[in-house]
Structures are given as C-alpha cells and as structure tokens.
Write a protein that holds these residues in place. Structure first.
Motif, PDB file in Angstrom:
ATOM      1  N   ASP A 178      35.152  39.557  15.289  1.00 51.35           N
ATOM      2  CA  ASP A 178      33.842  39.519  14.621  1.00 51.35           C
ATOM      3  C   ASP A 178      33.373  38.088  14.341  1.00 51.35           C
ATOM      4  O   ASP A 178      32.264  37.879  13.872  1.00 51.35           O
ATOM      5  N   GLN A 179      34.199  37.113  14.644  1.00 50.35           N
ATOM      6  CA  GLN A 179      33.813  35.722  14.371  1.00 50.35           C
ATOM      7  C   GLN A 179      33.252  34.987  15.584  1.00 50.35           C
ATOM      8  O   GLN A 179      32.862  33.829  15.483  1.00 50.35           O
ATOM      9  N   TYR A 180      33.256  35.661  16.740  1.00 46.43           N
ATOM     10  CA  TYR A 180      32.807  34.989  17.970  1.00 46.43           C
ATOM     11  C   TYR A 180      31.819  35.855  18.750  1.00 46.43           C
ATOM     12  O   TYR A 180      31.797  37.069  18.615  1.00 46.43           O
ATOM     13  N   ASP A 181      31.027  35.155  19.582  1.00 47.27           N
ATOM     14  CA  ASP A 181      30.175  35.869  20.541  1.00 47.27           C
ATOM     15  C   ASP A 181      30.948  36.127  21.827  1.00 47.27           C
ATOM     16  O   ASP A 181      30.800  37.177  22.448  1.00 47.27           O
ATOM     17  N   PHE A 182      31.747  35.127  22.206  1.00 47.25           N
ATOM     18  CA  PHE A 182      32.556  35.272  23.423  1.00 47.25           C
ATOM     19  C   PHE A 182      33.982  34.786  23.180  1.00 47.25           C
ATOM     20  O   PHE A 182      34.207  33.797  22.483  1.00 47.25           O
ATOM     21  N   ILE A 183      34.932  35.526  23.779  1.00 47.37           N
ATOM     22  CA  ILE A 183      36.303  35.039  23.888  1.00 47.37           C
ATOM     23  C   ILE A 183      36.576  34.909  25.385  1.00 47.37           C
ATOM     24  O   ILE A 183      36.356  35.865  26.136  1.00 47.37           O
ATOM     25  N   VAL A 184      36.984  33.721  25.828  1.00 36.82           N
ATOM     26  CA  VAL A 184      37.282  33.530  27.257  1.00 36.82           C
ATOM     27  C   VAL A 184      38.775  33.214  27.393  1.00 36.82           C
ATOM     28  O   VAL A 184      39.335  32.468  26.598  1.00 36.82           O
ATOM     29  N   ILE A 185      39.399  33.831  28.392  1.00 37.63           N
ATOM     30  CA  ILE A 185      40.858  33.721  28.524  1.00 37.63           C
ATOM     31  C   ILE A 185      41.240  33.175  29.900  1.00 37.63           C
ATOM     32  O   ILE A 185      40.781  33.683  30.929  1.00 37.63           O
ATOM     33  N   ASP A 186      42.096  32.154  29.891  1.00 40.45           N
ATOM     34  CA  ASP A 186      42.668  31.619  31.127  1.00 40.45           C
ATOM     35  C   ASP A 186      44.034  32.258  31.343  1.00 40.45           C
ATOM     36  O   ASP A 186      44.774  32.486  30.385  1.00 40.45           O
ATOM     37  N   THR A 187      44.363  32.557  32.605  1.00 39.94           N
ATOM     38  CA  THR A 187      45.618  33.255  32.907  1.00 39.94           C
ATOM     39  C   THR A 187      46.447  32.474  33.933  1.00 39.94           C
ATOM     40  O   THR A 187      45.918  31.634  34.660  1.00 39.94           O
ATOM     41  N   PRO A 188      47.748  32.789  33.991  1.00 44.35           N
ATOM     42  CA  PRO A 188      48.609  32.099  34.966  1.00 44.35           C
ATOM     43  C   PRO A 188      48.439  32.679  36.370  1.00 44.35           C
ATOM     44  O   PRO A 188      47.891  33.773  36.528  1.00 44.35           O
ATOM     45  N   PRO A 189      48.945  31.952  37.378  1.00 46.02           N
ATOM     46  CA  PRO A 189      48.839  32.456  38.757  1.00 46.02           C
ATOM     47  C   PRO A 189      49.918  33.491  39.070  1.00 46.02           C
ATOM     48  O   PRO A 189      50.737  33.293  39.973  1.00 46.02           O
ATOM     49  N   SER A 190      49.938  34.570  38.327  1.00 43.14           N
ATOM     50  CA  SER A 190      50.896  35.657  38.583  1.00 43.14           C
ATOM     51  C   SER A 190      50.395  36.901  37.871  1.00 43.14           C
ATOM     52  O   SER A 190      49.595  36.804  36.946  1.00 43.14           O
ATOM     53  N   LEU A 191      50.917  38.052  38.311  1.00 41.17           N
ATOM     54  CA  LEU A 191      50.568  39.300  37.616  1.00 41.17           C
ATOM     55  C   LEU A 191      51.632  39.568  36.553  1.00 41.17           C
ATOM     56  O   LEU A 191      52.253  40.621  36.513  1.00 41.17           O
ATOM     57  N   SER A 192      51.826  38.572  35.702  1.00 40.15           N
ATOM     58  CA  SER A 192      52.854  38.642  34.667  1.00 40.15           C
ATOM     59  C   SER A 192      52.308  39.346  33.426  1.00 40.15           C
ATOM     60  O   SER A 192      51.137  39.723  33.364  1.00 40.15           O
ATOM     61  N   GLU A 193      53.172  39.467  32.410  1.00 38.65           N
ATOM     62  CA  GLU A 193      52.756  40.091  31.143  1.00 38.65           C
ATOM     63  C   GLU A 193      51.636  39.303  30.478  1.00 38.65           C
ATOM     64  O   GLU A 193      50.794  39.887  29.786  1.00 38.65           O
ATOM     65  N   ILE A 225      32.466  39.482  23.076  1.00 36.56           N
ATOM     66  CA  ILE A 225      32.724  40.017  24.417  1.00 36.56           C
ATOM     67  C   ILE A 225      33.818  39.136  25.016  1.00 36.56           C
ATOM     68  O   ILE A 225      33.716  37.911  24.974  1.00 36.56           O
ATOM     69  N   THR A 226      34.859  39.778  25.538  1.00 33.61           N
ATOM     70  CA  THR A 226      36.007  39.013  26.043  1.00 33.61           C
ATOM     71  C   THR A 226      36.028  39.021  27.571  1.00 33.61           C
ATOM     72  O   THR A 226      35.884  40.079  28.196  1.00 33.61           O
ATOM     73  N   ILE A 227      36.168  37.824  28.133  1.00 29.11           N
ATOM     74  CA  ILE A 227      36.140  37.669  29.595  1.00 29.11           C
ATOM     75  C   ILE A 227      37.377  36.899  30.041  1.00 29.11           C
ATOM     76  O   ILE A 227      37.639  35.795  29.559  1.00 29.11           O
ATOM     77  N   THR A 228      38.139  37.493  30.964  1.00 26.42           N
ATOM     78  CA  THR A 228      39.320  36.816  31.527  1.00 26.42           C
ATOM     79  C   THR A 228      39.015  36.277  32.912  1.00 26.42           C
ATOM     80  O   THR A 228      38.377  36.951  33.719  1.00 26.42           O
ATOM     81  N   MET A 229      39.454  35.057  33.175  1.00 19.12           N
ATOM     82  CA  MET A 229      39.407  34.487  34.518  1.00 19.12           C
ATOM     83  C   MET A 229      40.775  34.704  35.146  1.00 19.12           C
ATOM     84  O   MET A 229      41.791  34.286  34.558  1.00 19.12           O
ATOM     85  N   GLY A 230      40.840  35.356  36.302  1.00 18.45           N
ATOM     86  CA  GLY A 230      42.164  35.615  36.851  1.00 18.45           C
ATOM     87  C   GLY A 230      42.243  35.739  38.361  1.00 18.45           C
ATOM     88  O   GLY A 230      41.232  35.974  39.036  1.00 18.45           O
ATOM     89  N   ILE A 231      43.443  35.551  38.846  1.00 25.44           N
ATOM     90  CA  ILE A 231      43.910  35.866  40.209  1.00 25.44           C
ATOM     91  C   ILE A 231      45.357  35.378  40.256  1.00 25.44           C
ATOM     92  O   ILE A 231      45.671  34.320  39.679  1.00 25.44           O
ATOM     93  N   GLN A 232      46.218  36.156  40.911  1.00 23.82           N
ATOM     94  CA  GLN A 232      47.642  35.775  40.896  1.00 23.82           C
ATOM     95  C   GLN A 232      47.965  34.657  41.873  1.00 23.82           C
ATOM     96  O   GLN A 232      49.106  34.219  41.951  1.00 23.82           O
ATOM     97  N   LYS A 233      46.979  34.198  42.627  1.00 26.67           N
ATOM     98  CA  LYS A 233      47.150  33.035  43.520  1.00 26.67           C
ATOM     99  C   LYS A 233      46.913  31.751  42.719  1.00 26.67           C
ATOM    100  O   LYS A 233      45.975  31.687  41.926  1.00 26.67           O
ATOM    101  N   GLY A 234      47.735  30.738  42.958  1.00 27.05           N
ATOM    102  CA  GLY A 234      47.601  29.486  42.218  1.00 27.05           C
ATOM    103  C   GLY A 234      46.482  28.596  42.734  1.00 27.05           C
ATOM    104  O   GLY A 234      46.076  28.698  43.907  1.00 27.05           O
ATOM    105  N   GLY A 235      45.987  27.754  41.864  1.00 22.83           N
ATOM    106  CA  GLY A 235      45.033  26.717  42.256  1.00 22.83           C
ATOM    107  C   GLY A 235      43.705  27.235  42.771  1.00 22.83           C
ATOM    108  O   GLY A 235      43.176  26.746  43.772  1.00 22.83           O
ATOM    109  N   CYS A 236      43.148  28.242  42.110  1.00 14.82           N
ATOM    110  CA  CYS A 236      41.858  28.801  42.522  1.00 14.82           C
ATOM    111  C   CYS A 236      40.734  28.428  41.546  1.00 14.82           C
ATOM    112  O   CYS A 236      39.643  28.995  41.610  1.00 14.82           O
TER     113      CYS A 236
END
Ligand SMILES: Nc1ncnc2c1ncn2[C@@H]1O[C@H](COP(=O)(O)OP(=O)(O)OP(=O)(O)O)[C@@H](O)[C@H]1O
Ligand SMILES: [Mg+2]
Length: 265
Positions: free
Chosen positions: A128-143, A3-14
């Motif tokens: 198929d090799q993980y239970d969780f994939i967690v993703i960190d994102t930059p402070p922008s709505l970039s690609e 299950i993949t979960i992204t942490m995000g918001i385009q505001k910096g330092g949150c």
C-alpha cells in the motif's frame, strides 16, 4: 495498491538488471512511488541504484527482510520516490532456507507452509506504500525467480536477440503459467522486450522477426539496441551521468508502451 512487475529470463546477460534499473528510474521520474527489489545474488541492481558495492548490504538485504518478516526495516531509500530492497551473494542460500528453515547465519527460522510464496507474503507489508514494485531476477529458474514470479501481477520477458535466448523462452513462459496457478496474483506476461540488439548482425535481425512471429501479441514494438551509454550505466549510474539522456532514449518508448499495457489503454 502497488502493481508488481518482474523482469525475467533464465538466460544470462539479457538486460534484466539494466532494464529493471531504468524502469524504476523512469517510473520515479514520472512521479510514481517505486520499490525496486533485487532477487539476484549478483546484486547488480543493488549496485546500479545504490552506487555502493553489494557487500555493503551484508546482513541488511532482501534475504534478511524475508527471514525476519520485516520488509520495512530493510528498505534503503534511493531518492524521494524510489526505494530499494538490496541483495548480495548470501541470497544464493535462499533455497536452503526456505526448504530446511536453516539460515546462512545458523539460525532456524521456518519459512512457512508455502516456500514459493515467501516473497509475495513479505511484500504484502508494503504494497500500500507504492504504485509500482519492480523485481530483478537471476539468470535461472531458481526459487528466487519463482518467488518473484508468484509475487507479481506482470512479467516482462527479456529477449536478447540470439538463439540461446530464443530457446529459453518456452520454459520461461511455462514458469509464468505455473506462477499464475500456484500464486495469488494472477501472474501474466505483460510483454516480451527485445534487448541488446546488434543492428549490424543479420542473425539478430532474424531472431527479432522470429520472436515477433511466434508471439505477435506479446512483443513490445520498441527494440532496445546495443548502445555504449546503456552499457555504461553500470559504471556511471543515474546521478551526474553526462550521457544519461542517450542511455534512456530508447527505454522511454518501451516505458510508454509498458504503462499503456498496465493501464489497459
Ligand atoms: N542495450 C545495451 N547496450 C549495451 N550494453 C548493455 C545494454 N543492456 C545491457 N548492457 C550491458 O550488458 C551486460 C548485461 O546486462 P545486464 O546485466 O543488465 O543483463 P542481465 O540479464 O541482468 O544479466 P544476468 O543474467 O547476469 O543477471 C551488462 O554489462 C550491461 O551493462
Ligand atoms: Mg542481472
């Protein structure tokens, strides 16, 4: 299947990178197999989990993994249950690559028909090799962010209790909706996490309440306050950190809520 979960918001330092790091730590501690993916060219998650400067991963990062379509060769083991796909400043060249095929090393490697799904398709090799994939994102709505959203089933929206963070929320929610429509993972908001809350400030308290009124079903009950041991995780990391217990305390409640929501309990 992960299950993949992204942490995000385009505001910096949150607190995105801090939360992604802590979440991956708590998940592996719980026995889950976790892959942490750094999609921010700042490389903060990379440094937090590896304990090394992001520059150490020059040519050995998530960017090259996507370009070479070979995730496995770029995975860095952190411990028995936790792996990392690191990032460094060159990740900032990702938009140019996906739209022109030109890599920062001067090669031509077409990114494929759907530039927004590059990360999603790459992660397919290891889901198929993980239970969780967690993703960190930059402070922008970039690609980098839109790729992460399209690669995720769930998104945790990071809300630092302030006005500019508040005004970032609607557009971010729209981006999650777009990812749901453009991607293949049924991307949806898992919840809004109120972080870095300054308990002495009345305006922070007001924004805490405002966001709960606006999004009563989304906000997590747990509120993460500003605490020195959480801030100093960036300095001491997770190994041999004498104040780790204090740093993780509030996050354990958030983690419990998150797992309950993911498991639909
Ligand atoms: N609860 C907290 N209490 C005190 N300091 C914190 C807390 N959470 C994060 N910090 C510190 O605040 C700063 C911003 O946190 P972090 O880097 O996690 O945010 P971010 O959203 O990833 O930032 P960016 O948008 O630049 O990627 C960092 O220096 C971090 O160590
Ligand atoms: Mg960050």
């Amino acid at each position: 299947m992960a299950i993949t979960i992204t942490m995000g918001i385009q505001k910096g330092g949150c607190g995105k990178s801090t939360t992604t790091g802590i979440l991956s730590h708590l998940m592996q501690e719980d026995g889950y197999r976790v892959l942490a993916v750094d999609m921010d060219s700042q490389g903060n998650l990379t440094e937090l989990l590896s304990g090394q400067p992001a520059n150490e991963f020059m040519g050995k990062s998530v960017l090259e993994a996507m370009q070479q379509r070979d995730i496995k060769s770029y995975i860095v083991p952190v411990n028995d249950h936790l792996d990392l796909l690191p990032a460094n400043n060159f990740l900032a060249t990702m938009p140019r690559w996906i739209y022109t095929g030109r890599t920062y090393q001067g090669e031509t490697i077409p990114a494929g028909e759907k530039p927004i799904l590059v990360l999603d398709q790459a992660l397919e090799q290891v889901r198929d090799q993980y239970d969780f994939i967690v993703i960190d994102t930059p402070p922008s709505l970039s690609e980098q962010t839109t790729n992460a959203l399209c690669a995720s089933e769930y998104v945790v929206v990071m809300f630092e209790c302030s006005n500019w963070s508040y005004s970032a929320i609607p557009n971010f929610m729209d981006s999650v909706t777009s990812a749901n429509e453009l991607g293949n993972r049924g991307t949806q908001v898992l919840g809004i996490l109120r972080t870095m809350n300054d308990v002495r400030r009345s305006d922070a308290k007001a924004f805490n309440e405002l966001i709960a009124e606006d999004y009563p079903d989304e906000v997590f009950e747990t509120i993460i306050t500003r605490k020195a041991p959480i801030g100093r995780l960036s300095l001491y990391g997770f190994n041999e950190n004498t104040e780790l217990k204090q740093a993780l305390e509030q996050y354990r409640n958030f983690y419990k809520e998150l797992i309950q929501r993911v498991k639909g309990e």
